[in-house]
Design an enzyme around this catalytic site. Structure first.
Site, PDB file in Angstrom:
ATOM      1  N   ASP A  35       7.308   5.886   5.626  1.00  0.00           N
ATOM      2  CA  ASP A  35       7.597   4.466   5.814  1.00  0.00           C
ATOM      3  C   ASP A  35       8.380   3.845   4.667  1.00  0.00           C
ATOM      4  O   ASP A  35       8.335   2.649   4.443  1.00  0.00           O
ATOM      5  CB  ASP A  35       6.278   3.713   6.007  1.00  0.00           C
ATOM      6  CG  ASP A  35       5.245   4.080   4.946  1.00  0.00           C
ATOM      7  OD1 ASP A  35       5.668   4.524   3.849  1.00  0.00           O
ATOM      8  OD2 ASP A  35       4.041   3.930   5.204  1.00  0.00           O
ATOM      9  N   GLU A  57       4.864  12.065   9.805  1.00  0.00           N
ATOM     10  CA  GLU A  57       3.830  11.090   9.424  1.00  0.00           C
ATOM     11  C   GLU A  57       4.069   9.761  10.150  1.00  0.00           C
ATOM     12  O   GLU A  57       4.203   8.692   9.549  1.00  0.00           O
ATOM     13  CB  GLU A  57       3.746  10.845   7.910  1.00  0.00           C
ATOM     14  CG  GLU A  57       2.391  10.263   7.517  1.00  0.00           C
ATOM     15  CD  GLU A  57       2.339   9.721   6.094  1.00  0.00           C
ATOM     16  OE1 GLU A  57       3.199   8.925   5.704  1.00  0.00           O
ATOM     17  OE2 GLU A  57       1.405  10.101   5.376  1.00  0.00           O
ATOM     18  N   GLU A  71       6.535  -1.555   4.012  1.00  0.00           N
ATOM     19  CA  GLU A  71       6.299  -0.326   4.772  1.00  0.00           C
ATOM     20  C   GLU A  71       5.895  -0.565   6.224  1.00  0.00           C
ATOM     21  O   GLU A  71       6.325   0.173   7.114  1.00  0.00           O
ATOM     22  CB  GLU A  71       5.247   0.551   4.077  1.00  0.00           C
ATOM     23  CG  GLU A  71       5.736   1.221   2.798  1.00  0.00           C
ATOM     24  CD  GLU A  71       5.579   0.356   1.562  1.00  0.00           C
ATOM     25  OE1 GLU A  71       5.250  -0.843   1.701  1.00  0.00           O
ATOM     26  OE2 GLU A  71       5.801   0.875   0.452  1.00  0.00           O
ATOM     27  N   HIS A 147       1.182   0.913  -8.259  1.00  0.00           N
ATOM     28  CA  HIS A 147       2.618   0.633  -8.168  1.00  0.00           C
ATOM     29  C   HIS A 147       3.039  -0.308  -7.063  1.00  0.00           C
ATOM     30  O   HIS A 147       4.204  -0.658  -6.956  1.00  0.00           O
ATOM     31  CB  HIS A 147       3.373   1.946  -7.957  1.00  0.00           C
ATOM     32  CG  HIS A 147       3.206   2.496  -6.566  1.00  0.00           C
ATOM     33  ND1 HIS A 147       2.044   3.057  -6.139  1.00  0.00           N
ATOM     34  CD2 HIS A 147       4.054   2.528  -5.507  1.00  0.00           C
ATOM     35  CE1 HIS A 147       2.164   3.435  -4.880  1.00  0.00           C
ATOM     36  NE2 HIS A 147       3.366   3.116  -4.467  1.00  0.00           N
ATOM     37  N   ARG A 149       4.396  -2.823  -4.352  1.00  0.00           N
ATOM     38  CA  ARG A 149       5.220  -4.018  -4.464  1.00  0.00           C
ATOM     39  C   ARG A 149       4.442  -5.289  -4.155  1.00  0.00           C
ATOM     40  O   ARG A 149       4.553  -6.282  -4.852  1.00  0.00           O
ATOM     41  CB  ARG A 149       6.369  -3.958  -3.455  1.00  0.00           C
ATOM     42  CG  ARG A 149       7.591  -3.238  -3.930  1.00  0.00           C
ATOM     43  CD  ARG A 149       8.611  -3.256  -2.799  1.00  0.00           C
ATOM     44  NE  ARG A 149       9.479  -2.079  -2.862  1.00  0.00           N
ATOM     45  CZ  ARG A 149      10.603  -2.028  -3.526  1.00  0.00           C
ATOM     46  NH1 ARG A 149      11.018  -3.068  -4.200  1.00  0.00           N
ATOM     47  NH2 ARG A 149      11.342  -0.949  -3.542  1.00  0.00           N
ATOM     48  N   HIS A 179       4.644   4.153 -12.894  1.00  0.00           N
ATOM     49  CA  HIS A 179       5.779   4.136 -11.952  1.00  0.00           C
ATOM     50  C   HIS A 179       7.007   3.514 -12.620  1.00  0.00           C
ATOM     51  O   HIS A 179       6.867   2.585 -13.417  1.00  0.00           O
ATOM     52  CB  HIS A 179       5.354   3.310 -10.739  1.00  0.00           C
ATOM     53  CG  HIS A 179       6.244   3.440  -9.548  1.00  0.00           C
ATOM     54  ND1 HIS A 179       7.356   2.654  -9.379  1.00  0.00           N
ATOM     55  CD2 HIS A 179       6.198   4.260  -8.478  1.00  0.00           C
ATOM     56  CE1 HIS A 179       7.960   2.994  -8.243  1.00  0.00           C
ATOM     57  NE2 HIS A 179       7.265   3.956  -7.683  1.00  0.00           N
TER      58      HIS A 179
END
Lengths: 304, 48
Positions: A35, A57, A71, A147, A149, A179
């Site tokens: 994603d 996936e 995502e 990490h 967003r 990250h």
């Protein structure tokens, strides 16, 4: 990652690069995973160029367009483009069917990450193990990866909680591969740097990361991938996020959703460090998913 | 032989697609290509 790249710039750059490549050397079939913006743009480019796209996936859903961001939007946009969907479990298959995907276009494969971890375990040698002089045999290890967003604003809370826990338990060692996202780098540097038993490090090579994961007593993460890897290795995982679409580790009780509240993170980490080391054995090789083989079979059926 | 492309861009994708890439290479040989978008350029090198 290019420093400070926005989603728009990233998306535009990847779309153009993919188009250039597809024009120059057109594939007959394209596969991508999950994603990310890479998978999202690959699906769009494949669609624009009318190249069949297979999604590995497939079928994860929170059904909240803004979380995880971006995502969930990527997943929902990729699904109508994909000509075939490889779902890790029956749950993801059901999600796709609810979204109107024909079950004849879905194959349940298991997770490819289990195969990857298994391969990596066999490759972990004393030389490839992560070396930190602060880490000795008896020291409890907490492995931290954060990490996301949409949680960058909330990262502060998590880091405060972790710092308090680290100060309360100086014998434990907290290792944080950070990250490269500049916002994440800045937050870790600002809130955790200078704490004696917290090590901030560059992202680790995969065998090193797996060796640390195997050695760790506790994992604090907001990464779905790390959740999968740790659950597979039978590790206790504290998920620093408000929700997750991944079920790995929940059945066994080893994965726990702890949210993004500083106080709750502090308390849970301390509780876990006070408890006995809790691990289960990872599955034997013959019980492993054969995801890559199942995917290859489907590819063969199509390309002949 | 038909061309098959696997596209990756981040380290987790590289790690998770590595078994798929290896399985496809075994079966289809050089007609399988791996494309990196460069989303996380410096994180990709370990996965394959």
């Amino acid at each position: 990652m290019k420093a400070g790249q926005s989603l728009s710039h990233l998306t535009a750059r990847l779309l153009v690069n993919l188009e250039d490549h597809f024009m120059m050397d057109r594939p007959d079939l394209v596969l991508a995973h999950g994603d990310t913006t890479t998978c999202f743009t690959t699906a769009i480019s494949s669609f624009y160029h009318q190249i069949p796209f297979f999604h590995v996936e497939a079928g994860l859903r929170s059904n909240r367009l803004n979380s995880p961001f971006p995502e969930e939007f990527n997943r929902q946009t990729i699904a109508p483009i994909a000509r075939h969907h490889f779902a890790p479990t029956e749950l993801e298959k059901e999600n796709l069917i609810k979204d109107g995907v024909s079950s004849s276009l879905i194959t349940v494969t298991g997770s490819t990450i289990h195969e990857a971890v298994q391969t990596m375990i066999s490759k972990v040698t004393p030389a490839s193990k992560a070396c930190f002089s602060e880490l000795n045999e008896s020291r409890p290890l907490v492995l931290v990866t954060l990490h996301r967003r949409e949680t960058t604003q909330l990262l502060q809370n998590t880091l405060h909680g972790l710092k308090s826990a680290a100060l309360s338990r100086p014998e434990a060692l907290f290792i944080c591969p950070v990250h490269p996202n500049p916002l994440v780098q800045e937050a870790f540097q600002t809130y955790l740097k200078g704490t004696e038993n917290i090590i901030l490090t560059e992202p680790l090579a995969y065998p090193q990361f797996i060796s640390l994961l195997m050695r760790s007593q506790l994992v604090v993460t907001d990464s779905g991938g790390v959740q999968e890897e740790a659950a597979f290795l039978g590790k206790k995982v504290l998920l620093a996020r408000s929700e997750t679409e991944r079920t790995d580790g929940f059945e066994s009780g080893l994965t726990q959703l702890i949210g993004l509240n500083s106080e709750s993170i502090y308390k849970t980490v301390l509780d876990e460090l006070s408890g006995a080391v809790c691990t289960i054995n990872f599955p034997k090789i013959n019980s492993l998913s054969r995801a890559s083989e199942i995917i290859s079979n489907e590819v063969q059926r199509v390309v002949g | 032989m038909k061309k098959i492309a696997i596209v990756i861009g981040t380290r987790p994708e590289a790690i998770k697609m590595a078994p798929v890439y290896l399985a496809l290479r075994k079966r289809f040989g050089n007609s399988v290509q791996l494309i990196s978008t460069g989303q996380h350029r410096e994180l990709l090198w370990q996965g394959t």
